[in-house]
Design a protein around this motif. Structure first.
Motif, PDB file in Angstrom:
ATOM      1  N   LEU A 215      67.258   5.437  16.074  1.00 57.50           N
ATOM      2  CA  LEU A 215      68.544   4.930  15.605  1.00 57.50           C
ATOM      3  C   LEU A 215      68.736   5.247  14.126  1.00 57.50           C
ATOM      4  O   LEU A 215      69.807   5.719  13.714  1.00 57.50           O
ATOM      5  N   VAL A 216      67.724   5.001  13.305  1.00 52.54           N
ATOM      6  CA  VAL A 216      67.832   5.308  11.880  1.00 52.54           C
ATOM      7  C   VAL A 216      68.048   6.802  11.677  1.00 52.54           C
ATOM      8  O   VAL A 216      68.846   7.219  10.816  1.00 52.54           O
ATOM      9  N   HIS A 217      67.387   7.623  12.461  1.00 55.46           N
ATOM     10  CA  HIS A 217      67.592   9.078  12.408  1.00 55.46           C
ATOM     11  C   HIS A 217      69.048   9.421  12.682  1.00 55.46           C
ATOM     12  O   HIS A 217      69.674  10.216  11.961  1.00 55.46           O
ATOM     13  N   PHE A 218      69.624   8.830  13.720  1.00 58.14           N
ATOM     14  CA  PHE A 218      71.021   9.093  14.068  1.00 58.14           C
ATOM     15  C   PHE A 218      71.968   8.584  12.981  1.00 58.14           C
ATOM     16  O   PHE A 218      72.972   9.238  12.658  1.00 58.14           O
ATOM     17  N   LEU A 219      71.690   7.397  12.434  1.00 52.87           N
ATOM     18  CA  LEU A 219      72.546   6.858  11.377  1.00 52.87           C
ATOM     19  C   LEU A 219      72.547   7.768  10.160  1.00 52.87           C
ATOM     20  O   LEU A 219      73.599   8.008   9.542  1.00 52.87           O
ATOM     21  N   ASP A 220      71.382   8.287   9.816  1.00 54.64           N
ATOM     22  CA  ASP A 220      71.282   9.221   8.696  1.00 54.64           C
ATOM     23  C   ASP A 220      72.028  10.518   9.008  1.00 54.64           C
ATOM     24  O   ASP A 220      72.741  11.067   8.160  1.00 54.64           O
ATOM     25  N   MET A 221      71.885  11.006  10.226  1.00 53.96           N
ATOM     26  CA  MET A 221      72.555  12.238  10.638  1.00 53.96           C
ATOM     27  C   MET A 221      74.072  12.118  10.514  1.00 53.96           C
ATOM     28  O   MET A 221      74.760  13.061  10.109  1.00 53.96           O
TER      29      MET A 221
ATOM     30  N   ALA B  41      81.073   3.429   8.492  1.00 48.66           N
ATOM     31  CA  ALA B  41      80.535   2.246   9.152  1.00 48.66           C
ATOM     32  C   ALA B  41      80.109   2.491  10.593  1.00 48.66           C
ATOM     33  O   ALA B  41      80.604   3.392  11.276  1.00 48.66           O
ATOM     34  N   PHE B  42      79.203   1.633  11.030  1.00 46.57           N
ATOM     35  CA  PHE B  42      78.640   1.662  12.383  1.00 46.57           C
ATOM     36  C   PHE B  42      78.634   0.231  12.898  1.00 46.57           C
ATOM     37  O   PHE B  42      78.265  -0.701  12.176  1.00 46.57           O
ATOM     38  N   LEU B  43      79.047   0.037  14.149  1.00 50.65           N
ATOM     39  CA  LEU B  43      79.163  -1.295  14.734  1.00 50.65           C
ATOM     40  C   LEU B  43      78.093  -1.527  15.785  1.00 50.65           C
ATOM     41  O   LEU B  43      77.968  -0.758  16.736  1.00 50.65           O
ATOM     42  N   LYS B  44      77.337  -2.605  15.631  1.00 53.35           N
ATOM     43  CA  LYS B  44      76.370  -3.038  16.639  1.00 53.35           C
ATOM     44  C   LYS B  44      76.877  -4.333  17.257  1.00 53.35           C
ATOM     45  O   LYS B  44      77.238  -5.273  16.541  1.00 53.35           O
TER      46      LYS B  44
ATOM     47  N   LEU C 229      77.061   1.757   6.203  1.00 49.17           N
ATOM     48  CA  LEU C 229      77.260   0.328   6.444  1.00 49.17           C
ATOM     49  C   LEU C 229      77.116   0.049   7.936  1.00 49.17           C
ATOM     50  O   LEU C 229      77.783   0.686   8.759  1.00 49.17           O
ATOM     51  N   VAL C 230      76.271  -0.921   8.276  1.00 49.35           N
ATOM     52  CA  VAL C 230      76.133  -1.380   9.658  1.00 49.35           C
ATOM     53  C   VAL C 230      76.752  -2.761   9.775  1.00 49.35           C
ATOM     54  O   VAL C 230      76.448  -3.657   8.981  1.00 49.35           O
ATOM     55  N   ILE C 231      77.642  -2.924  10.758  1.00 47.64           N
ATOM     56  CA  ILE C 231      78.258  -4.213  11.056  1.00 47.64           C
ATOM     57  C   ILE C 231      77.493  -4.807  12.231  1.00 47.64           C
ATOM     58  O   ILE C 231      77.543  -4.281  13.351  1.00 47.64           O
ATOM     59  N   ASP C 232      76.787  -5.871  11.977  1.00 46.24           N
ATOM     60  CA  ASP C 232      75.863  -6.476  12.937  1.00 46.24           C
ATOM     61  C   ASP C 232      76.516  -7.706  13.568  1.00 46.24           C
ATOM     62  O   ASP C 232      76.522  -8.781  12.970  1.00 46.24           O
ATOM     63  N   VAL C 233      77.062  -7.552  14.758  1.00 43.23           N
ATOM     64  CA  VAL C 233      77.773  -8.643  15.434  1.00 43.23           C
ATOM     65  C   VAL C 233      76.854  -9.262  16.482  1.00 43.23           C
ATOM     66  O   VAL C 233      76.392  -8.595  17.404  1.00 43.23           O
ATOM     67  N   GLY C 234      76.590 -10.555  16.319  1.00 40.58           N
ATOM     68  CA  GLY C 234      75.619 -11.245  17.160  1.00 40.58           C
ATOM     69  C   GLY C 234      74.235 -11.099  16.550  1.00 40.58           C
ATOM     70  O   GLY C 234      73.286 -10.631  17.177  1.00 40.58           O
ATOM     71  N   ALA C 235      74.133 -11.514  15.290  1.00 40.06           N
ATOM     72  CA  ALA C 235      72.913 -11.245  14.514  1.00 40.06           C
ATOM     73  C   ALA C 235      71.783 -12.215  14.786  1.00 40.06           C
ATOM     74  O   ALA C 235      70.632 -11.923  14.444  1.00 40.06           O
ATOM     75  N   ASN C 236      72.097 -13.398  15.331  1.00 41.41           N
ATOM     76  CA  ASN C 236      71.103 -14.447  15.494  1.00 41.41           C
ATOM     77  C   ASN C 236      70.428 -14.707  14.138  1.00 41.41           C
ATOM     78  O   ASN C 236      71.118 -14.933  13.148  1.00 41.41           O
ATOM     79  N   LYS C 237      69.117 -14.641  14.053  1.00 40.74           N
ATOM     80  CA  LYS C 237      68.422 -14.949  12.796  1.00 40.74           C
ATOM     81  C   LYS C 237      68.177 -13.710  11.934  1.00 40.74           C
ATOM     82  O   LYS C 237      67.527 -13.798  10.899  1.00 40.74           O
ATOM     83  N   GLY C 238      68.679 -12.551  12.391  1.00 43.65           N
ATOM     84  CA  GLY C 238      68.518 -11.338  11.599  1.00 43.65           C
ATOM     85  C   GLY C 238      67.475 -10.380  12.122  1.00 43.65           C
ATOM     86  O   GLY C 238      67.016  -9.491  11.400  1.00 43.65           O
ATOM     87  N   GLN C 239      67.127 -10.514  13.399  1.00 46.64           N
ATOM     88  CA  GLN C 239      66.077  -9.666  13.959  1.00 46.64           C
ATOM     89  C   GLN C 239      66.447  -8.178  13.924  1.00 46.64           C
ATOM     90  O   GLN C 239      65.623  -7.335  13.566  1.00 46.64           O
TER      91      GLN C 239
ATOM     92  N   LEU D 132      65.922  -2.790  11.434  1.00 45.08           N
ATOM     93  CA  LEU D 132      66.570  -1.571  10.958  1.00 45.08           C
ATOM     94  C   LEU D 132      66.114  -1.211   9.553  1.00 45.08           C
ATOM     95  O   LEU D 132      65.788  -0.051   9.266  1.00 45.08           O
ATOM     96  N   PHE D 133      66.060  -2.198   8.668  1.00 51.60           N
ATOM     97  CA  PHE D 133      65.601  -1.919   7.307  1.00 51.60           C
ATOM     98  C   PHE D 133      64.122  -1.513   7.307  1.00 51.60           C
ATOM     99  O   PHE D 133      63.724  -0.622   6.562  1.00 51.60           O
ATOM    100  N   ALA D 134      63.318  -2.151   8.144  1.00 50.38           N
ATOM    101  CA  ALA D 134      61.894  -1.796   8.209  1.00 50.38           C
ATOM    102  C   ALA D 134      61.697  -0.377   8.713  1.00 50.38           C
ATOM    103  O   ALA D 134      60.718   0.289   8.347  1.00 50.38           O
ATOM    104  N   ALA D 135      62.627   0.090   9.544  1.00 49.31           N
ATOM    105  CA  ALA D 135      62.528   1.453  10.087  1.00 49.31           C
ATOM    106  C   ALA D 135      63.055   2.504   9.123  1.00 49.31           C
ATOM    107  O   ALA D 135      62.976   3.700   9.409  1.00 49.31           O
ATOM    108  N   GLY D 136      63.587   2.065   7.985  1.00 50.47           N
ATOM    109  CA  GLY D 136      63.957   3.017   6.946  1.00 50.47           C
ATOM    110  C   GLY D 136      65.437   3.183   6.671  1.00 50.47           C
ATOM    111  O   GLY D 136      65.818   4.083   5.907  1.00 50.47           O
ATOM    112  N   PHE D 137      66.297   2.340   7.242  1.00 53.55           N
ATOM    113  CA  PHE D 137      67.722   2.457   6.967  1.00 53.55           C
ATOM    114  C   PHE D 137      67.983   2.208   5.491  1.00 53.55           C
ATOM    115  O   PHE D 137      67.537   1.218   4.927  1.00 53.55           O
TER     116      PHE D 137
END
Length: 239
Positions: A25-31, A151-154, A36-46, A51-56
């Motif tokens: 996913l991070v590869h595709f976002l970079d490509m 932007a990207f919507l999740k 900006l990622v819009i995180d809908v239904g984030a719960n506690k931020g998992q 995503l940040f840990a994977a390098g976004f």
């Protein structure tokens, strides 16, 4: 290797974009130059933490209606030096107002839609523990926060995907991509089918790029949910 790891109580994960959804996913976002990622239904931020840990390298804005989860989400986001914003505690939908929110035993399965009895029978943790009133808002109400961004919507809203999309006619044309959960069977009463949600996204000019395994019926092992990843065609990108 994975079987050995499980016997030892470890989770064995192969590295590389071909084997790990988060890295891919991070590869595709970079490509697609998403910033900006819009995180809908984030719960506690998992999702954001993953995503940040994977390098976004971009920023994120997250939305979560459950009060306790929203408070935890805000605490999590503070550690990211302004890169992670948290919206108000609202359920994004197709209307502005209030609605009943079905809070399940496993809070990550909570939804504007009530879990069907057949879903609860084979997955008891999705049983409704309580119902609360939440504010609802359209994603378009936050369009100014997205303007000028790539932007990207999740969307991870347990059956309310179509309502989120219906509330975003201004935002959708600005998006580079969408990641949405799709239900292959009706798990929540009145939810849109996977085909209906797919058609809404594809009809907005997005191509399907990837599909990840989501949830299986633990009794039958039938695949009941997937995560579908879409991107808008971009000049110069191979498909």
């Amino acid at each position: 290797m994975r079987d050995v790891g499980r016997r030892l109580g470890l989770e064995v994960r192969l590295n590389g974009i071909n084997s790990r959804d988060d890295l891919r996913l991070v590869h595709f976002l970079d490509m697609h130059e998403v910033d900006l990622v819009i995180d809908v239904g984030a719960n506690k931020g998992q999702f954001g933490t993953m995503l940040f840990a994977a390098g976004f390298q971009g920023s994120m804005i997250s939305f979560e209606p459950l009060p306790d989860a929203h408070s935890e989400l805000m605490r999590t986001a503070r550690a990211f030096d302004g890169r992670w914003m948290v919206g108000p505690a609202v359920a994004l939908s197709d209307t502005t107002g209030t609605a009943t929110f079905h809070v399940t035993e496993a809070a990550t399965s909570s939804s504007l839609h009530e879990p069907r009895e057949s879903f609860v029978e084979h997955t008891p943790r999705v049983a409704v523990a309580k119902r609360i009133e939440v504010k609802t808002e359209r994603l378009d109400a936050f369009a100014s926060m997205i303007a000028g961004k790539r932007a990207f919507l999740k969307i991870d809203v347990q059956g309310a995907e179509a309502a989120v999309l219906a509330g975003a006619p201004t935002v959708l044309p600005q998006l580079r991509g969408v990641l949405s959960e799709l239900s292959l069977v009706e798990l929540y009463a009145g939810q849109a089918t996977a085909l209906e949600v797919h058609q809404l996204i594809a009809g907005g000019g997005f191509d399907l790029w990837d599909v990840w395994q989501g949830y299986r019926n633990p009794r039958t092992q039938r695949l009941t949910q997937v995560d579908a990843l879409y991107f808008r065609p971009s000049a110069g990108l191979e498909t």
